[in-house]
Design a protein around this motif. Structure first.
Motif, PDB file in Angstrom:
ATOM      1  N   GLN A   1       0.829  -1.216   0.000  1.00  0.00           N
ATOM      2  CA  GLN A   1       0.000   0.000   0.000  1.00  0.00           C
ATOM      3  C   GLN A   1       0.864   1.267   0.000  1.00  0.00           C
ATOM      4  O   GLN A   1       0.339   2.379   0.080  1.00  0.00           O
ATOM      5  N   GLY A   2       2.190   1.073   0.026  1.00  0.00           N
ATOM      6  CA  GLY A   2       3.081   2.243  -0.043  1.00  0.00           C
ATOM      7  C   GLY A   2       3.538   2.747   1.316  1.00  0.00           C
ATOM      8  O   GLY A   2       4.093   3.850   1.412  1.00  0.00           O
ATOM      9  N   TYR A   3       3.317   1.963   2.383  1.00  0.00           N
ATOM     10  CA  TYR A   3       3.766   2.379   3.718  1.00  0.00           C
ATOM     11  C   TYR A   3       5.151   1.820   4.009  1.00  0.00           C
ATOM     12  O   TYR A   3       5.592   0.855   3.376  1.00  0.00           O
ATOM     13  N   ARG A   4       5.815   2.439   4.976  1.00  0.00           N
ATOM     14  CA  ARG A   4       7.063   1.905   5.494  1.00  0.00           C
ATOM     15  C   ARG A   4       6.753   1.154   6.790  1.00  0.00           C
ATOM     16  O   ARG A   4       5.788   1.502   7.478  1.00  0.00           O
ATOM     17  N   VAL A   5       7.542   0.149   7.080  1.00  0.00           N
ATOM     18  CA  VAL A   5       7.242  -0.711   8.226  1.00  0.00           C
ATOM     19  C   VAL A   5       8.478  -0.861   9.104  1.00  0.00           C
ATOM     20  O   VAL A   5       9.595  -0.999   8.603  1.00  0.00           O
ATOM     21  N   VAL A   6       8.242  -0.810  10.422  1.00  0.00           N
ATOM     22  CA  VAL A   6       9.283  -1.208  11.370  1.00  0.00           C
ATOM     23  C   VAL A   6       8.635  -2.190  12.349  1.00  0.00           C
ATOM     24  O   VAL A   6       7.511  -1.970  12.795  1.00  0.00           O
ATOM     25  N   GLY A   7       9.340  -3.291  12.592  1.00  0.00           N
ATOM     26  CA  GLY A   7       8.766  -4.313  13.457  1.00  0.00           C
ATOM     27  C   GLY A   7       9.740  -4.721  14.541  1.00  0.00           C
ATOM     28  O   GLY A   7      10.944  -4.429  14.460  1.00  0.00           O
ATOM     29  N   ALA A   8       9.200  -5.386  15.562  1.00  0.00           N
ATOM     30  CA  ALA A   8      10.039  -5.989  16.604  1.00  0.00           C
ATOM     31  C   ALA A   8       9.558  -7.418  16.802  1.00  0.00           C
ATOM     32  O   ALA A   8       8.347  -7.651  16.945  1.00  0.00           O
ATOM     33  N   GLU A   9      10.490  -8.344  16.786  1.00  0.00           N
ATOM     34  CA  GLU A   9      10.134  -9.766  16.910  1.00  0.00           C
ATOM     35  C   GLU A   9      11.273 -10.510  17.606  1.00  0.00           C
ATOM     36  O   GLU A   9      12.430 -10.397  17.212  1.00  0.00           O
ATOM     37  N   LEU A  10      10.878 -11.286  18.611  1.00  0.00           N
ATOM     38  CA  LEU A  10      11.856 -12.025  19.415  1.00  0.00           C
ATOM     39  C   LEU A  10      12.617 -13.078  18.613  1.00  0.00           C
ATOM     40  O   LEU A  10      13.828 -13.247  18.778  1.00  0.00           O
ATOM     41  N   SER A  11      11.897 -13.790  17.754  1.00  0.00           N
ATOM     42  CA  SER A  11      12.482 -14.968  17.104  1.00  0.00           C
ATOM     43  C   SER A  11      13.177 -14.598  15.793  1.00  0.00           C
ATOM     44  O   SER A  11      12.542 -14.137  14.846  1.00  0.00           O
ATOM     45  N   GLU A  12      14.489 -14.858  15.752  1.00  0.00           N
ATOM     46  CA  GLU A  12      15.233 -14.602  14.505  1.00  0.00           C
ATOM     47  C   GLU A  12      14.747 -15.511  13.390  1.00  0.00           C
ATOM     48  O   GLU A  12      14.780 -15.149  12.213  1.00  0.00           O
ATOM     49  N   MET A  13      14.299 -16.711  13.788  1.00  0.00           N
ATOM     50  CA  MET A  13      13.784 -17.652  12.785  1.00  0.00           C
ATOM     51  C   MET A  13      12.574 -17.017  12.075  1.00  0.00           C
ATOM     52  O   MET A  13      12.450 -17.057  10.852  1.00  0.00           O
ATOM     53  N   ALA A  14      11.705 -16.380  12.862  1.00  0.00           N
ATOM     54  CA  ALA A  14      10.525 -15.714  12.284  1.00  0.00           C
ATOM     55  C   ALA A  14      10.955 -14.584  11.345  1.00  0.00           C
ATOM     56  O   ALA A  14      10.414 -14.431  10.243  1.00  0.00           O
ATOM     57  N   VAL A  15      11.962 -13.826  11.772  1.00  0.00           N
ATOM     58  CA  VAL A  15      12.396 -12.677  10.971  1.00  0.00           C
ATOM     59  C   VAL A  15      13.005 -13.161   9.653  1.00  0.00           C
ATOM     60  O   VAL A  15      12.741 -12.605   8.581  1.00  0.00           O
ATOM     61  N   GLU A  16      13.783 -14.235   9.736  1.00  0.00           N
ATOM     62  CA  GLU A  16      14.377 -14.776   8.501  1.00  0.00           C
ATOM     63  C   GLU A  16      13.285 -15.270   7.556  1.00  0.00           C
ATOM     64  O   GLU A  16      13.317 -15.014   6.348  1.00  0.00           O
ATOM     65  N   GLN A  17      12.286 -15.938   8.116  1.00  0.00           N
ATOM     66  CA  GLN A  17      11.182 -16.436   7.272  1.00  0.00           C
ATOM     67  C   GLN A  17      10.394 -15.271   6.661  1.00  0.00           C
ATOM     68  O   GLN A  17       9.923 -15.346   5.532  1.00  0.00           O
ATOM     69  N   LEU A  18      10.269 -14.195   7.432  1.00  0.00           N
ATOM     70  CA  LEU A  18       9.558 -13.008   6.921  1.00  0.00           C
ATOM     71  C   LEU A  18      10.246 -12.467   5.663  1.00  0.00           C
ATOM     72  O   LEU A  18       9.596 -12.205   4.638  1.00  0.00           O
ATOM     73  N   PHE A  19      11.584 -12.333   5.719  1.00  0.00           N
ATOM     74  CA  PHE A  19      12.291 -11.781   4.561  1.00  0.00           C
ATOM     75  C   PHE A  19      12.288 -12.765   3.385  1.00  0.00           C
ATOM     76  O   PHE A  19      12.227 -12.339   2.234  1.00  0.00           O
ATOM     77  N   GLU A  20      12.321 -14.061   3.698  1.00  0.00           N
ATOM     78  CA  GLU A  20      12.195 -15.053   2.606  1.00  0.00           C
ATOM     79  C   GLU A  20      10.864 -14.886   1.895  1.00  0.00           C
ATOM     80  O   GLU A  20      10.778 -14.882   0.675  1.00  0.00           O
ATOM     81  N   GLN A  21       9.807 -14.735   2.685  1.00  0.00           N
ATOM     82  CA  GLN A  21       8.459 -14.542   2.128  1.00  0.00           C
ATOM     83  C   GLN A  21       8.396 -13.315   1.236  1.00  0.00           C
ATOM     84  O   GLN A  21       7.733 -13.310   0.208  1.00  0.00           O
ATOM     85  N   LEU A  22       9.118 -12.269   1.666  1.00  0.00           N
ATOM     86  CA  LEU A  22       9.098 -11.018   0.897  1.00  0.00           C
ATOM     87  C   LEU A  22      10.048 -11.080  -0.298  1.00  0.00           C
ATOM     88  O   LEU A  22      10.075 -10.160  -1.112  1.00  0.00           O
ATOM     89  N   SER A  23      10.807 -12.182  -0.388  1.00  0.00           N
ATOM     90  CA  SER A  23      11.839 -12.346  -1.426  1.00  0.00           C
ATOM     91  C   SER A  23      12.811 -11.177  -1.434  1.00  0.00           C
ATOM     92  O   SER A  23      13.140 -10.616  -2.494  1.00  0.00           O
ATOM     93  N   VAL A  24      13.240 -10.803  -0.243  1.00  0.00           N
ATOM     94  CA  VAL A  24      14.163  -9.685  -0.096  1.00  0.00           C
ATOM     95  C   VAL A  24      15.329 -10.147   0.772  1.00  0.00           C
ATOM     96  O   VAL A  24      15.125 -10.835   1.774  1.00  0.00           O
ATOM     97  N   ALA A  25      16.554  -9.758   0.370  1.00  0.00           N
ATOM     98  CA  ALA A  25      17.738 -10.080   1.182  1.00  0.00           C
ATOM     99  C   ALA A  25      18.042  -8.868   2.071  1.00  0.00           C
ATOM    100  O   ALA A  25      18.402  -7.799   1.549  1.00  0.00           O
ATOM    101  N   PRO A  26      17.872  -9.006   3.389  1.00  0.00           N
ATOM    102  CA  PRO A  26      18.093  -7.844   4.267  1.00  0.00           C
ATOM    103  C   PRO A  26      19.565  -7.623   4.566  1.00  0.00           C
ATOM    104  O   PRO A  26      20.368  -8.556   4.500  1.00  0.00           O
ATOM    105  N   GLU A  27      19.889  -6.362   4.914  1.00  0.00           N
ATOM    106  CA  GLU A  27      21.195  -6.055   5.514  1.00  0.00           C
ATOM    107  C   GLU A  27      21.030  -6.250   7.008  1.00  0.00           C
ATOM    108  O   GLU A  27      20.068  -5.737   7.581  1.00  0.00           O
TER     109      GLU A  27
END
Ligand SMILES: C[S@@+](CC[C@H](N)C(=O)[O-])C[C@H]1O[C@@H](n2cnc3c(N)ncnc32)[C@H](O)[C@@H]1O
Length: 213
Positions: free
Chosen positions: A58-84
């Protein structure tokens, strides 16, 4: 709730809270926050929710907080984006265009690191925490964001029927947690189809939490 409880849930892939699509109540009510595209939304305890992809779309920017690194890694995989990835004390920041996710304990997140936030979307965050942690969480969230407006989704049900999480957060408790700094409007209440965990009648409630004048 111990951190190990959630880390174990992710390890065992017991993530019944994770929806296979953007949350219909987000899609229906998000415009009521009145934020223009480009605004930065904070999603506390974000898991790998598909709501993030919807907000980015929708054109928004997002900042999140999440305890599990596994969840965060899966999130970026889903988005097909390689994070820094960078380290910030006890937290790790996963950053890509228009998205920052802090992996670690939200209570370690500082206002300066989080930076500006225009709005908060709390789905399955407040209700994920036991009563003993909810006041500290609500105060931390307000401090972190300078009382940014929120779209807040709660569950209301007879807590004696189910142990939680998700926990019941009553209307009175929402008022106690946020009533001092915010104007609270209950904008929707929807029966959970088939009951919560198929066992208990429950309402999913949507609150517009706006800065008090
Ligand atoms: C019920 S899930 C909700 C996830 C997401 N909001 C959604 O709608 O799918 C709660 C999440 O909070 C995370 N969590 C629990 N305690 C946390 C903490 N202290 N700091 C950051 N995240 C936490 C858990 O790992 C879990 O992913």
């Amino acid at each position: 709730m111990e951190k190990s409880f959630w880390l174990d849930k992710w390890q065992r892939n017991e993530i019944g809270f994770h929806n296979p699509q953007a949350h219909p109540l987000l899609v229906k009510h998000f415009p009521k926050l009145g934020l223009e595209p480009g605004a930065r939304l904070f999603l506390p305890l974000c898991g790998k929710t598909l709501d993030i992809g919807w907000l980015l779309g929708q054109g928004y920017r997002v900042v999140g907080a999440e305890l599990s690194e596994m969840a965060v890694e899966q999130l970026f995989e889903q988005l097909s984006v390689a994070p820094e990835i960078s380290e910030h004390g006890e937290l790790k920041r996963y950053r890509a265009q228009d998205i920052d996710i802090y992996a670690g304990d939200i209570f370690q997140l500082q206002r300066e690191l989080l930076s500006e936030v225009d709005g908060i979307y709390d789905r399955a965050a407040l209700v994920a925490l036991p009563e003993s942690m909810r006041r500290e969480y609500a105060q931390h969230l307000q401090h972190l964001t300078g009382n940014a407006p929120q779209l807040l989704i709660t569950f209301d049900y007879d807590q004696t029927q189910l142990p939680g999480p998700p926990f019941c957060v009553s209307d009175d408790e929402v008022a106690q947690l946020y009533g001092d700094n915010y104007r609270l409007t209950l904008i929707d209440a929807v029966e959970v189809p088939g009951g919560l965990k198929g066992r208990c009648e429950a309402l999913e409630k949507v609150w517009l939490v706006e800065r008090a004048e």
